[in-house]
Write an enzyme that holds these catalytic residues in place. Structure first.
Site, PDB file in Angstrom:
ATOM      1  N   PHE A   1      41.422  49.338  37.381  1.00  0.00           N
ATOM      2  CA  PHE A   1      42.226  48.852  36.260  1.00  0.00           C
ATOM      3  C   PHE A   1      43.077  50.009  35.756  1.00  0.00           C
ATOM      4  O   PHE A   1      42.640  51.170  35.817  1.00  0.00           O
ATOM      5  CB  PHE A   1      41.332  48.374  35.108  1.00  0.00           C
ATOM      6  CG  PHE A   1      40.600  47.081  35.402  1.00  0.00           C
ATOM      7  CD1 PHE A   1      39.449  47.076  36.169  1.00  0.00           C
ATOM      8  CD2 PHE A   1      41.072  45.874  34.905  1.00  0.00           C
ATOM      9  CE1 PHE A   1      38.778  45.896  36.445  1.00  0.00           C
ATOM     10  CE2 PHE A   1      40.410  44.687  35.175  1.00  0.00           C
ATOM     11  CZ  PHE A   1      39.261  44.695  35.947  1.00  0.00           C
TER      12      PHE A   1
ATOM     13  N   THR B   1      37.257  47.172  41.558  1.00  0.00           N
ATOM     14  CA  THR B   1      38.612  46.923  41.077  1.00  0.00           C
ATOM     15  C   THR B   1      39.046  48.096  40.212  1.00  0.00           C
ATOM     16  O   THR B   1      38.282  48.582  39.380  1.00  0.00           O
ATOM     17  CB  THR B   1      38.700  45.604  40.277  1.00  0.00           C
ATOM     18  OG1 THR B   1      38.426  44.535  41.173  1.00  0.00           O
ATOM     19  CG2 THR B   1      40.093  45.398  39.690  1.00  0.00           C
TER      20      THR B   1
END
Ligand code: PEP
Ligand code: MN
Length: 627
Positions: free
Chosen positions: A533, A531
């Site tokens: 960010f 992921t």
């Protein structure tokens, strides 16, 4: 001996135990674990274990079985961090120490330091007192060399590391240097070990040419027993019968050390292999094996280096090595932070300016969520985490100045972009000022003792259940309950009705935090689950370091070739796009917004001509961030 006090032991009971230990002439370290006071006592203990067991307030007594005491994990179960000029070795940020084997001249160190800094090294190395095999080889510039190292710190802000070869050099080292190195040949020079123990400066302790791990840890024990806990172990290859490498790099020492001691471990592939082309592969392997840092020899002119030229990297090779470990580090839960020193600088500048109000960063959910992990990996300890209930509240807090920045997930490699974040960026006019990618490992978590066959219900936020689709498909009878984040998923398990028939999808950290058990590890559909960010702030980041990436959003009318025209502008200006995604515009059927990420600083002067052309061709154009 380790003495664990009962949770309810009062101060007088603790003081009594401590006094008895001190009266026996022992070194006593006090810790707090799970709310219980713990004393680690080291030295020659005259009393029996049973004597301590019957003292008031004592819960249990454990003997430290290893011959090394203060360095053992039994005494200090948490990882130790060693701070060198603002760089924390042993944290989730990989610390790379780089520089020439020997300091040769002012021109040489300045040229190498510029390159080391540029490519992301955070500490600078260089020998001024060189232990050479031959007395006729270059022996180092001595004090002059130390002065040059101090000038490197002055000029580039890189903390400096150099080898101490005699106790007579201690005062000079105290004056000029941030971290002293004990070379492989001196690992068992006990007078020198005691001396650096008393100096109190951080120590890089190299493993001896033919030393066992136990002998190495005993040497570290000498330094700690003098009151200096700032020791970093450095594996640099050991002597074997193999002639194709200068030494044999013992990478298996990494997991062994991580198990036995709390001290950080750094790998030196330069002295281990002795050959330039072998350094990068071994640096990659060391990173994957969990090293806390690397020590790399780099030279601006290796062919004419006064020592260790054949193993010194050309600066560009060092840059390549940094890019490689940047990619590998997240696999093992670590990061290479190319802005580490800038962040450190702006933090110490703020402290100098007397700004006392601390920076805060808003994130979604509670400690234990992946957002919290990303925050810790990006900022370290330099900000106060602010827990928020929704993405919207994060953006509002930043917009209203209640938090100095926010950190939010924007894209996952399995489930795609998080559109809500793009919408919020546009609606609130915040800017992306940084990014960090972390590997996402999901686990099936439940109350200890829960049988998988008993599970009826599973808690997970929607974006996380999407990443575990295959696993959930194989348990179709389970009721999937959506919650707001992974920490709340685990919190649900605390409710009495979820005691033995429910599970949650969460990280190991969240499971540990709530006293839960991991029933199955790695349940994400694909192990390549990352992921990205982003850090959002009110203004663009104006720090001096150049920005290598930008994000933009634009729309074009529904005309033939309109997308092509935009792409052509980027192609004509040689701008590399790393992401292009379209999304329908609400209320305008068949018209689209395009998100793009590009490898350029869209806020720079050089980019202006591109921007002007883009503005002509688009209906709406916004720079979302440069970082
Ligand atoms: C060095 O770091 O330059 C050096 C001499 O290392 P070692 O003591 O590991 O040989
Ligand atoms: Mn060397």
């Amino acid at each position: 001996m380790i003495i664990v006090m009962k949770k309810d032991a009062d101060e007088s009971a603790k003081d009594e135990v401590k006094q008895i230990l001190k009266d026996d002439g022992l070194i006593v370290r006090e810790m707090l674990e799970n709310g219980q006071a713990v004393f680690a006592a080291v030295g020659s203990i005259s009393k029996e274990k049973s004597f301590f067991e019957q003292l008031k307030g004592v819960d249990s007594v454990v003997r430290i079985t290893a011959p090394y005491k203060l360095v053992s994990r039994q005494v200090h179960p948490e990882d130790s961090l060693v701070n060198v000029n603002g760089v924390s070795i042993g944290s989730e940020k990989i610390a790379v120490v780089a520089g020439p084997c020997a300091v040769e001249s002012r021109e040489q160190v300045m040229a190498v330091a510029r390159e080391v800094k540029r490519y992301g090294g955070v500490l600078f190395r260089g020998g001024a007192f060189k232990p050479r095999t031959s007395p006729y080889s270059f022996q180092g510039l001595e004090e002059e060399g130390l002065k040059l190292l101090a000038q490197v710190r002055e000029e580039y802000g890189l903390g400096v590391v150099t080898e101490i070869t005699s106790i007579t050099q201690a005062d000079l080292m105290m004056k000029y240097i941030d971290m002293v190195q004990i070379g492989a040949r001196n690992m068992q020079n006990f007078e020198l070990l005691k001396c650096v123990g008393r100096m109190g400066k951080p120590v890089l302790l190299k493993r001896g040419l033919s030393s066992t791990i136990e002998e190495w840890l005993m040497s570290a024990e000498y330094i700690l027993s003098e009151g200096n806990n700032n020791v970093v172990l450095c594996e640099r290859g050991i002597r074997t019968f193999e002639p194709y490498t200068r030494n044999t790099l013992d990478l298996s020492a990494i997991p062994v050390i991580k198990n036995l001691t709390h001290l950080p471990v750094v790998i030196d592939p330069s002295h281990a292999t002795g050959m330039r082309e072998k350094v990068i592969p071994m640096a990659r392997a060391a990173t994957a094996a969990g090293a806390d840092g690397l020590m790399i020899e780099v030279h601006n002119d290796p062919d004419n280096a006064l020592s260790d030229g054949p193993q010194s990297l050309y600066p560009r090779q060092f840059g390549q090595l940094m890019r490689d470990i940047y990619v590998i580090a997240p696999l093992v839960g670590k990061q290479v932070d190319f802005e580490y020193l800038d962040k450190e600088k702006s933090r110490s500048k703020k402290m100098d300016d007397g700004v006392t109000s601390e920076e805060s960063a808003a994130f979604l959910g509670e400690p234990g969520t992946f957002s919290h992990k990303a925050l810790i990996q990006y900022f370290g300890e330099s900000v106060v985490p602010k827990s928020m209930v929704s993405f919207k509240s994060i953006f509002k807090a930043v917009y209203d100045g209640e938090a100095s920045c926010g950190i939010v997930p924007i894209e996952n490699s399995l489930s795609g972009s998080i559109h809500e974040i793009y919408d919020l960026l546009i609606a609130n006019d915040l800017k992306i000022t940084g990014e960090i990618t972390i590997r996402i490992l999901h686990n099936l978590v439940a109350n200890p003792g829960t049988q998988v066959s008993n599970i009826k219900k599973i808690f997970a936020p929607p974006q996380i259940s999407a990443q575990c689709r295959l696993f959930l498909n194989s348990h179709e009878s389970w009721q999937l309950v959506a919650v707001k984040d992974s920490a709340s998923a685990v919190a649900e398990l605390k409710k009495p009705e979820n005691k033995d028939n429910a599970a949650a999808i969460a990280s190991k950290e969240a499971a540990e935090m709530f006293g839960m058990e991991v029933l199955e590890e790695g349940i994400e559909s694909n192990p390549r689950n990352f992921t990205r960010f982003v850090v959002v702030q009110k203004e663009f980041n104006r720090a001096d370091s150049p920005k290598s990436k930008s994000s933009m959003v634009y729309s074009v009318g529904n005309k033939p070739g309109s997308l092509f025209q935009i792409m052509k502008i980027f192609a004509d200006h040689n701008v590399n796009l790393v992401k292009l995604e379209s999304r329908p515009i609400h209320g305008k059927p068949w018209e689209y917004l395009f998100y793009i990420d590009l490898e350029a600083d869209a806020t720079s002067e050089e980019f202006k001509p591109v921007l002007e052309k883009l503005q002509e061709m688009t209906d709406q154009l916004r720079i979302l961030g440069a970082y």
